[in-house]
Enzyme design. Structure first.
Site, short mmCIF file in Angstrom:
data_model
loop_
_atom_site.label_atom_id
_atom_site.label_comp_id
_atom_site.label_asym_id
_atom_site.label_seq_id
_atom_site.Cartn_x
_atom_site.Cartn_y
_atom_site.Cartn_z
N HIS A 1 -11.99 1.71 9.97
CA HIS A 1 -12.81 2.36 8.87
C HIS A 1 -11.99 2.31 7.55
O HIS A 1 -11.56 3.55 6.94
CB HIS A 1 -12.81 3.81 9.33
CG HIS A 1 -14.08 3.98 10.40
ND1 HIS A 1 -15.46 3.90 10.23
CD2 HIS A 1 -13.99 3.77 11.71
CE1 HIS A 1 -16.26 3.94 11.22
NE2 HIS A 1 -15.21 3.90 12.31
N GLU B 1 -13.29 3.42 16.72
CA GLU B 1 -14.30 2.32 16.51
C GLU B 1 -13.49 1.04 15.90
O GLU B 1 -14.18 0.50 14.68
CB GLU B 1 -15.28 2.74 15.55
CG GLU B 1 -16.30 3.63 16.29
CD GLU B 1 -17.46 4.21 15.39
OE1 GLU B 1 -18.77 4.65 15.93
OE2 GLU B 1 -17.41 4.34 14.26
N ASP C 1 -12.53 6.39 4.72
CA ASP C 1 -13.48 5.69 5.77
C ASP C 1 -13.71 4.38 4.85
O ASP C 1 -13.34 4.29 3.52
CB ASP C 1 -14.80 6.52 5.98
CG ASP C 1 -15.27 5.99 7.10
OD1 ASP C 1 -15.65 4.76 7.38
OD2 ASP C 1 -15.43 6.92 8.10
#
Length: 775
Positions: A279, A347, A205
């Site tokens: 990420h 995302e 991440d």
């Protein structure tokens, strides 16, 4: 030869198994303290006793290893270690392969003299042993030295057990908080005890790259370390170039091999997640050339949410990105025996892709019209490579925003996970891990008592009562549902204890919904079972939350008074309370119905069982003023908290704040009659990391007819004051007033987007208010 008693049990057990699984016959409802609850069971009279003279019989080396682990740990506590024989049919505890049983199923037939365990393979035998573990005194197979005069016995019973779902998962985010290896192993052991069979490791991440990749050493030399920031995760400012880094860690490939072996011995498959295309600040900090060339800012490992820096993702137009990721997948594929590799895909900001000449060139060359489809190109290309390595691809449900990669398995996470059904409609398998239920980062009890995190509550009861298959589903979807997963995100964790606290006891509820038959939920029975099983978890030196014993409250204005409602998710506790500020004890007043309060009162309440205090003490310091108990006129459903006498905490989601998002706010207080007013206060909260801020202006107006309001004062706040990085509660005060009015109107102006340089730059904001105080 098998003696007559065990032969009789075998015949009865076989008949009972057929009746139960073939025609669904009901079974006795005798209590059996096992989590997850067995599919079918019957408890008889008497016990089987473990002793120094008993013998275990196994068929092969694999069974021998499992039983050896069991008896070795048993011996540490009891002082005796039963013998184990290969091939013995006269042993006191015997393992027998029955190939006709379903995968992971087992039969456990216990008489007062013998135990027979049947399964088709290692998984079933292992799970049967876990059930035995839970039925023995806590600590037996955790190796704790206890009273060796204790009787080690289990009830006579017949158990025919098998799981509802083949995928029973736990995701652990080791990127945001790096979990040391020995602590991770402890959680894996506890998960296996609960018959969890998949551990999904979120290895990558923005906040850290946690796996050694030999071809790219900077991934761990640089990408595994961030700057130290002591603020809560959302409030942390990004690393400045040249700032020293000291927080982090990673697993060497040898570490990971050890973790994989440890898990495999416990019938757990370790699934790696290599996040892409977003990420990924941790890898881009190590290899910034893999970002889009339009990125003109320093890329560092993010200590928090990251603001605009979180928009920096892999460049979809750069072939070097795909070469890099293919090299990573090569090493991951070789290292992990799992047939799955999770590629993330959630995302992903398209801001830089839209400006990047390489990405535009890629879109033109591939005839791609929209950036969402550019992500599909990215994920499909990488998915094809993963499949070329003989692996299956998993991804988050944002992949359904564009064309899905072939064969991708989708994790439904957003909200209640319904986006996964878009994949199911296209014939894709999926796993449910809905944020609103199974994200264990959320509060697990009344927030006043819980460690700081964000969002709302996912209590133990919420998890247990969750049914993944909804009535409105297309029946075809259920066949595509592989199972369920709890997801433990670790943004707010600073120690292994923090992670364990969030996981337990909620993981027991996850194991039950993943294993138990549909339509068998029984909340009081589950509570009785976990009361017996949790001591085993605690004996593993695991921190368990006691949030299920804490009290929820709701205080509402009613006829110029306050109605105080107290509740606990456990129906088997007593709520005892005082109204004079003293600490409640077992003989304090018993709460049986809502309390009515007419003046300043300090209520303290706690839960009790058998005279013992079980939870934290709830403190409701109800302060009375001229507005308390009065009606508030507004469209906001939380308007009652403005005059209920209770001040909100530093957690704006604690149900004591009324919020307005990306809009101005207004409400009218009805005093009931003309009332002298000298001062008006309104509570405001700032939580910069969550884009919660004060208004830019608060206007107070008064009226006696509810039609014509006359402004009497304004309070303004500067941009600097509004967007100061902090979490704080403060009152806005109108003082020196000389009014006589029935209606008070407060209007708040939203300050707009978070400014450039703010932690949540360009984000829309929330305004939250709690107590309106009139003197």
């Amino acid at each position: 030869m098998v003696d007559m008693k065990i032969r009789k049990a075998l015949v009865l057990g076989s008949f009972w198994f057929c009746a139960s699984f073939c025609i669904g016959a009901p079974v006795a409802n005798t209590f059996l303290p096992v989590v997850p609850v067995p599919a079918e069971y019957s408890v008889g009279e008497g016990y089987f006793y473990f002793n120094a003279d008993m013998k275990f019989g196994v068929e092969n080396e694999s069974q021998l290893r499992m039983v050896s682990d069991f008896v070795t740990l048993l011996g540490r506590q009891t002082g005796f270690i039963p013998s184990i024989m290969i091939g013995s049919e006269t042993a006191d505890v015997r393992l027998k392969t029955v190939t006709s049983l379903p995968d992971e199923a087992y039969n456990l037939i216990v008489t007062s003299e013998k135990i027979l365990i049947e399964s088709a393979g290692d998984a079933g035998f292992f799970y049967a042993l876990q059930s035995l573990r839970q039925l023995l005194p806590a600590g037996v197979v955790e190796g704790k030295k206890q009273n060796r005069t204790m009787e080690y016995k289990i009830p006579v019973m017949t158990v025919n057990d098998r799981p509802r779902f083949g995928y029973r998962g736990l995701m652990i985010d080791v990127s945001r908080y790096f979990m040391p290896k020995h602590n991770l192993l402890k959680i894996i052991d506890a998960a296996s005890f609960l018959k969890i069979n998949k551990i999904h490791l979120h290895l990558v991440d923005d906040n850290g790259w946690r796996l050694e990749i030999k071809k790219y050493p900077r991934l761990t030399q640089v990408g595994a370390w961030r700057v130290k920031r002591d603020e809560p995760f959302p409030n942390r400012r990004n690393q400045e170039e040249g700032e020293p880094v000291s927080v982090g860690g990673y697993y060497t490939q040898n570490d990971m091999r050890e973790i994989i072996r440890f898990a495999a011995l416990r019938q757990i498959e370790i699934i790696p997640e290599i996040e892409m295309p977003a990420h990924t600040n941790s890898s881009l900090a190590a290899y910034p050339e893999l970002a889009c060339p339009v990125v003109d800012r320093f890329i560092g490992v993010l200590p928090g949410i990251g603001g605009k820096n979180s928009e920096i993702v892999y460049c979809a137009g750069n072939d070097s990105v795909f070469s890099f990721l293919e090299d990573v997948i090569d090493e991951v594929s070789e290292l992990f025996p799992s047939k799955y590799i999770h590629l993330g895909g959630d995302e992903a900001s398209k801001v830089n892709w839209a400006k990047c000449p390489k990405c535009r060139a890629r879109m033109e060359a591939e005839h791609i019209e929209h950036t969402e489809e550019l992500q599909s190109y990215f994920m499909t290309r990488m998915s094809n490579y993963v499949r070329s390595k003989g692996k299956e691809v998993m991804g988050w449900d944002e992949l359904t925003n564009s064309t899905l990669p072939e064969g991708a398995i989708i994790y439904g996470w957003q909200g209640f996970g319904k986006a996964a059904l878009k994949a199911a409609a296209q014939g894709h398998r999926f796993i449910m891990t809905p944020a609103r239920i199974l994200y264990f980062i959320r509060y697990q009890g009344p927030q006043w008592f819980e460690p700081l995190t964000y969002f709302g509550n996912n209590t133990l009861k919420d998890v247990y009562t969750y049914e993944p298959v909804q009535e409105e589903w297309n029946p075809v979807y259920e066949d595509l549902l592989m199972g369920v997963q709890a997801s433990m995100w670790t943004e707010f964790c600073n120690s292994p204890d923090d992670v364990e606290y969030q996981l337990f006891p909620r993981l027991l509820a996850l194991s039950d919904i993943a294993w138990a038959k549909k339509g068998t939920k029984d909340w009081p029975d589950f509570l009785k079972r976990i009361d017996k099983v949790l001591p085993h978890i605690e004996a593993m030196d695991i921190t368990c939350a006691r949030s299920m014993y804490n009290i929820d409250h709701k205080v509402t204005p009613k006829g110029k008074k306050l109605m105080v409602e107290l509740s606990c998710i456990r129906p088997d506790v007593e709520i005892r309370y005082t109204e004079d500020g003293t600490e409640p004890i077992a003989s304090s007043s018993l709460y049986a119905s809502p309390l009515t309060v007419k003046s300043t009162t300090c209520i303290k309440a706690a839960t009790f069982m058998n005279g013992e205090k079980m939870g934290e003490t709830l403190l409701l310091d109800l302060q009375w003023n001229k507005a308390t108990g009065k009606e508030v006129l507004a469209s906001n459903e939380k308007r009652y908290v403005l005059t209920n006498g209770v001040r909100g905490s530093l957690r704006h989601t604690d149900f004591e704040w009324a919020g307005w998002y990306d809009e101005d706010a207004s409400f009218v207080l009805d005093m009931g009659k003309r009332t002298p007013v000298k001062e008006v206060r309104i509570g405001c909260i700032t939580n910069s990391g969550m884009a919660v801020h004060k208004p830019s202006l608060i206007r107070l107006s008064v009226s006696n007819n509810k039609k014509t309001f006359v402004p009497v004062g304004e309070i303004t706040f500067s941009q600097e004051d509004i967007f100061k990085n902090r979490t704080a509660v403060e009152d806005a005060v109108f003082s020196g007033l000389d009014l006589n009015a029935r209606y008070l109107k407060l209007e708040m102006e939203n300050p707009g987007l978070c400014p450039i340089g703010d932690i949540r730059e360009d984000q829309k904001i929330w305004m939250y208010f709690d107590e309106l105080i009139v003197n």
